[in-house]
Design a protein around this motif. Structure first.
Motif: not given
Length: 333
Positions: A112-141
């Motif tokens: 969770p720490g690395s995941r949240d840092h990527l989504v909330h800090a690293q990706l927005p910090a690039t300045g190239a990212v317009v929007e990020t949507s994150a979808h949690a996997v609830l079940h693998v068929f």
């Protein structure tokens, strides 16, 4: 080579390794009715040209907790840099650039720490990212390890299937983790090569691999460009499915020969399926003939322009609409 389709025997060899990535050439030869020398020569050529690579794939139980499906909208002209920066991360095994050149799709397997840092800090910090949507996997068929190219008969598949797990996953020590790491790079490495790489007796390596296999930890994935198997369209389908039918639809799609991943997810869509089709007409038929009768209320179809990384394996690239070579290192590294 991706503009060509493999011949029938090469396609059958790929499909055999989809069933069991560590199958011996003699076993494959017996099932396919050819010589072991032919199998060995053909497989060596496929691997040496980069057309085929077999890696160890984490089990769904290992990968699913905390897994995210990312959709990253990027400024036009920066998609290549973001895709390559994501692909450089060991906790991102799948990266795709979508048709249109302004969206990157990725699978993230991180704490969770690395995941949240990527989504909330690293990706927005690039300045190239317009929007990020994150979808949690609830079940693998179904995931990439379950996909079969469809060239083998049911009898051939049954003859190649490895023994099912017979025990709980064992507690891992340093040697076990070293073996799994080596197989994550090349799942077809011989017992002798693994023993030499890890400085362990070959007899010990054989015994440990048998124990890992019994615990279900030696699942493999044959990474191949689907265009070599005649599948030229790769699409992600984001589906709205009524909650009462989610399990039924997920299981039905998981058994379809063109589907190489089905996940129940958080977000506006309740199900995401990844599908290979021979062409756009085939994708239309899949939508109308397969999804239609299942009662899917809405389907968003996103076509993959180029796969950048699959099952942890970086893939050879080409020009991408709207892309340019990365300049400075992107902040996702």
């Amino acid at each position: 080579m991706a503009d060509q389709v493999l011949d029938d025997l090469d396609q059958s060899l790929v499909c055999a390794l989809q069933v069991d990535g560590r199958a011996e050439p003699g076993r494959i030869a017996e099932v396919l009715g050819v010589s072991a020398r032919t199998v060995t020569r053909r497989l060596a050529r496929l691997q040496q040209t980069g057309a085929l690579r077999v890696v160890r794939l984490p089990t769904a139980e290992e990968a699913a907790p905390g897994a995210l499906l990312l959709r990253v909208r990027v400024l036009r002209g920066r998609v290549e840099a973001i895709a390559q920066a994501l692909a450089a991360r060991p906790d991102v095994p799948f990266v795709d650039i979508m048709l249109g050149g302004h969206e990157v799709g990725a699978v993230v397997l991180a704490d969770p720490g690395s995941r949240d840092h990527l989504v909330h800090a690293q990706l927005p910090a690039t300045g190239a990212v317009v929007e990020t949507s994150a979808h949690a996997v609830l079940h693998v068929f179904a995931d990439a390890g379950r996909w079969r190219g469809g060239r083998l008969t049911a009898e051939q598949v049954a003859a190649l299937e490895p023994e099912p797990p017979s025990a709980r996953p064992p507690a891992l020590d340093g040697l076990d983790r070293g073996l799994l790491a080596e197989l994550g790079e090349d799942a077809r490495r011989s017992h002798a090569a693994l023993a030499a790489a890890l400085g362990a007796p070959e007899s010990t390596v054989r015994r440990r691999l048998a124990r890992l296999a019994a615990g279900g930890l030696l699942r493999t994935h044959a990474t191949v460009d689907p265009r070599l198997l005649g599948m030229r369209v790769d699409a992600n389908l984001w589906l709205d499915v009524p909650p009462g039918r989610l399990a039924e639809v997920g299981e039905r799609l998981a058994g379809h020969p063109q589907v190489h991943g089905v996940f129940a997810t958080s977000g506006a869509a309740s199900l995401m399926a990844t599908v290979f089709c021979p062409d756009h007409a085939g994708l239309y038929r899949f939508t109308t003939e397969t999804l239609g009768p299942l009662g899917v209320s809405r389907a968003e179809t996103v076509i993959v322009a180029r796969a950048v990384k699959r099952a942890g394996v970086p893939l050879p690239g080409g020009p991408v609409p709207g892309g340019r070579p990365p300049g400075r290192r992107a902040a996702t590294g």
